[in-house]
Write a protein that holds these residues in place. Structure first.
Motif, PDB file in Angstrom:
ATOM      1  N   VAL B  10      84.918   7.671  34.446  1.00 13.95           N
ATOM      2  CA  VAL B  10      83.505   7.415  34.151  1.00 13.95           C
ATOM      3  C   VAL B  10      83.367   6.408  33.008  1.00 13.95           C
ATOM      4  CG1 VAL B  10      81.422   8.457  33.176  1.00 13.95           C
ATOM      5  CG2 VAL B  10      82.641   9.604  35.032  1.00 13.95           C
ATOM      6  N   VAL B  12      80.340   4.029  30.836  1.00 15.59           N
ATOM      7  CA  VAL B  12      78.919   3.784  30.574  1.00 15.59           C
ATOM      8  C   VAL B  12      78.810   2.556  29.686  1.00 15.59           C
ATOM      9  CG1 VAL B  12      76.817   4.624  29.451  1.00 15.59           C
ATOM     10  CG2 VAL B  12      78.236   6.215  30.769  1.00 15.59           C
ATOM     11  N   THR B  45      76.220  10.447  24.578  1.00 21.22           N
ATOM     12  CA  THR B  45      76.190   9.772  25.882  1.00 21.22           C
ATOM     13  C   THR B  45      77.006  10.556  26.901  1.00 21.22           C
ATOM     14  OG1 THR B  45      75.947   7.643  24.776  1.00 21.22           O
ATOM     15  CG2 THR B  45      76.704   7.595  27.060  1.00 21.22           C
ATOM     16  N   VAL B  49      75.607  12.299  30.329  1.00 22.41           N
ATOM     17  CA  VAL B  49      76.160  12.043  31.671  1.00 22.41           C
ATOM     18  C   VAL B  49      76.453  13.378  32.367  1.00 22.41           C
ATOM     19  CG1 VAL B  49      78.186  11.179  32.910  1.00 22.41           C
ATOM     20  CG2 VAL B  49      77.108   9.766  31.147  1.00 22.41           C
ATOM     21  N   THR B  52      73.559  15.199  33.718  1.00 24.90           N
ATOM     22  CA  THR B  52      72.901  14.392  34.770  1.00 24.90           C
ATOM     23  C   THR B  52      71.601  13.760  34.276  1.00 24.90           C
ATOM     24  OG1 THR B  52      71.601  16.167  35.816  1.00 24.90           O
ATOM     25  CG2 THR B  52      73.869  15.885  36.581  1.00 24.90           C
ATOM     26  N   ARG B  55      72.795   8.053  34.223  1.00 26.15           N
ATOM     27  CA  ARG B  55      73.647   7.615  35.334  1.00 26.15           C
ATOM     28  C   ARG B  55      74.773   6.747  34.774  1.00 26.15           C
ATOM     29  NH1 ARG B  55      72.226   7.489  40.606  1.00 26.15           N
ATOM     30  NH2 ARG B  55      70.017   7.774  40.110  1.00 26.15           N
ATOM     31  N   PRO B  56      76.026   7.083  35.091  1.00 26.61           N
ATOM     32  CA  PRO B  56      77.114   6.265  34.551  1.00 26.61           C
ATOM     33  C   PRO B  56      77.156   4.896  35.216  1.00 26.61           C
ATOM     34  CG  PRO B  56      77.965   7.916  36.059  1.00 26.61           C
ATOM     35  CD  PRO B  56      76.498   8.203  35.905  1.00 26.61           C
TER      36      PRO B  56
END
Lengths: 224, 214
Positions: B10, B12, B45, B49, B52, B55-56
């Protein structure tokens, strides 16, 4: 938890908060009445009969100040608060419906009081049996303005300067509401049919209702 | 056993700033995970994530069996408790009214509110408006809500900061309660859990956008 029950709870809390904060009654309404008074005092009587412009001034003031009432709730909602509501499982469509309903209630009350001041200050030319029609128009116009403002609040939610942005979104889109509302009594005065204007208001409300329910979740997800 | 959280590579990026980079994390039922890192390292952050709420930019996020790339909102209202440093209570309502409001929206029984307020020591100030409540009271009210909602996943963002010993022990109790009923807790902080805190099973460090074992 059903959509209806959630919407009812959102509306209940919005109205409780408004009753405690009192922005509509203590701040917006007095300023709107002052605006009516300024219009009535500043209009040169030699040129214009106050009675001719009373209803037009009423709708101008009602829509402009009403926007502040309807936008206030969305504008004051923090991003964290929206997140909490989302995590709890509040359906965005329920939020739209509940918030619109609460705003519409406040706007109806606001417009009704403003109408009384308009009649007193302007003594407008009113056709026979104008009151039931005017109240119907207020219900339809308040509903439209409430839904439009709630939708604009959702679009601008999470953005910086969202109050200003939401106002900019509402201003041009509120035109059908203003036209429909202002032309109804005008048509009655001229002995013309009012069905067209009532249908315009109903159609606008239905479009806003459909758009609000359909767009509420995508708008919430887009803000992430 | 199905994991509650699965983060797979993941990342971001906010604006041009990479915040998280290729984060891998698996949290199973019964896990308690602490993530530490300095201010601005991306801890909040990461939690957003997992919650939810964000959104990554890249990677895959599966929370409670749902791939959030398919539906970000699928888990809403199904046991995701997120306590941050900024309480999400309505200032114009009392502490009790806020919890009743939450209960009504989520389908929980509002009659459980009084007991939850008692459990966190707020029974004598339940009718105090949030605008007049202290930070600690607001935090206790949020813990009370977690006791009512019984989330499977509890996310704590600097949740112990600024709290007295009693409130900190409530956070520990919430952690134990959640883990013992098969849930999981992920907490983030800029410092290692101090002695007396419910010690997490796993401690990770977030550094340069990456998670590393501590």
């Amino acid at each position: 938890m059903s959509l209806r029950a959630q919407a009812r709870e959102v509306a209940r809390i919005d109205l409780v908060v408004e009753r405690r904060v009192g922005d509509t009654l203590r701040i917006v309404l007095p300023f709107a009445v002052v605006a009516l008074m300024i219009f009535s005092l500043a209009t040169p009587s030699a040129i214009t009969d106050l009675g001719d412009i009373g209803i037009a001034v009423f709708w101008g003031v009602a829509v402009l100040y009403g926007m502040q009432i309807a936008l206030r709730i969305s504008a004051s909602e923090t991003a964290r608060r929206r997140e909490v509501m989302s995590l709890i499982g509040l359906d965005p469509a329920a939020r739209f419906l509940g918030r619109s309903f609460a705003s519409a209630m406040m706007l109806m009350m606001f417009m009704t009081v403003l109408l009384v001041f308009t009649v007193v200050l302007f003594d407008p030319d009113l056709p026979d049996a104008w009151l039931p029609t005017m109240l119907l128009v207020i219900v339809l116009a308040a509903s439209g303005l409430a839904m439009l403002s709630t939708l604009a609040g959702e679009v601008a939610g999470g953005l910086r300067n969202k109050s200003a942005l939401a106002s900019l979104i509402v201003a041009p889109l509120v035109v059908p509401v203003v036209v429909g509302a202002s032309q109804t009594l005008e048509s009655m005065n001229q002995d013309n049919g009012i069905l067209l204007w009532i249908l315009l208001l109903i159609t606008t409300d239905l479009v806003l209702l459909t758009a609000g329910i359909g767009l509420s979740r995508p708008l919430e997800e887009a803000s992430r | 056993m199905t994991s509650l959280i699965e983060l797979d590579s993941v990342g971001v990026t906010i604006g041009n700033n990479p915040i998280l980079d290729a984060i891998d994390l698996v949290v199973a039922p019964g896990d308690s995970v602490a993530v530490i890192g300095p201010n601005g390292s991306g801890k909040t952050t990461l939690l957003r994530v997992i919650a939810t709420l964000l959104r990554p930019t890249s990677g895959r996020v599966v929370v409670m069996g749902t791939d959030t790339s398919e539906d970000m909102g699928a888990n809403r209202g199904q046991g995701n408790g997120f306590i941050t440093h900024e309480p999400g209570l309505l200032a114009e309502l009392t502490l009790e009214e806020n919890l009743v409001h939450f209960s009504r929206l989520s389908g929980e029984d509002p009659s459980a509110v009084a007991q939850a307020l008692y459990a966190v020591g707020l029974e004598n100030v339940a009718s105090r408006r949030v605008s007049d409540a202290s930070f600690g009271m607001k935090r206790r009210a949020e813990i009370a809500w977690q006791l009512i909602a019984k989330p499977r996943l509890v996310l704590l963002d600097e949740a112990r900061s600024g709290l007295d010993e009693g409130a900190r022990s409530l956070i520990d109790s919430l952690t134990v309660l959640t883990v013992s009923r098969g849930g999981a807790v992920v907490s983030v902080s800029h410092e290692l859990p101090s002695q007396g805190d419910e010690w997490p099973q796993t401690v990770l460090e977030l550094s340069n956008g990456r998670l590393i074992p501590r």
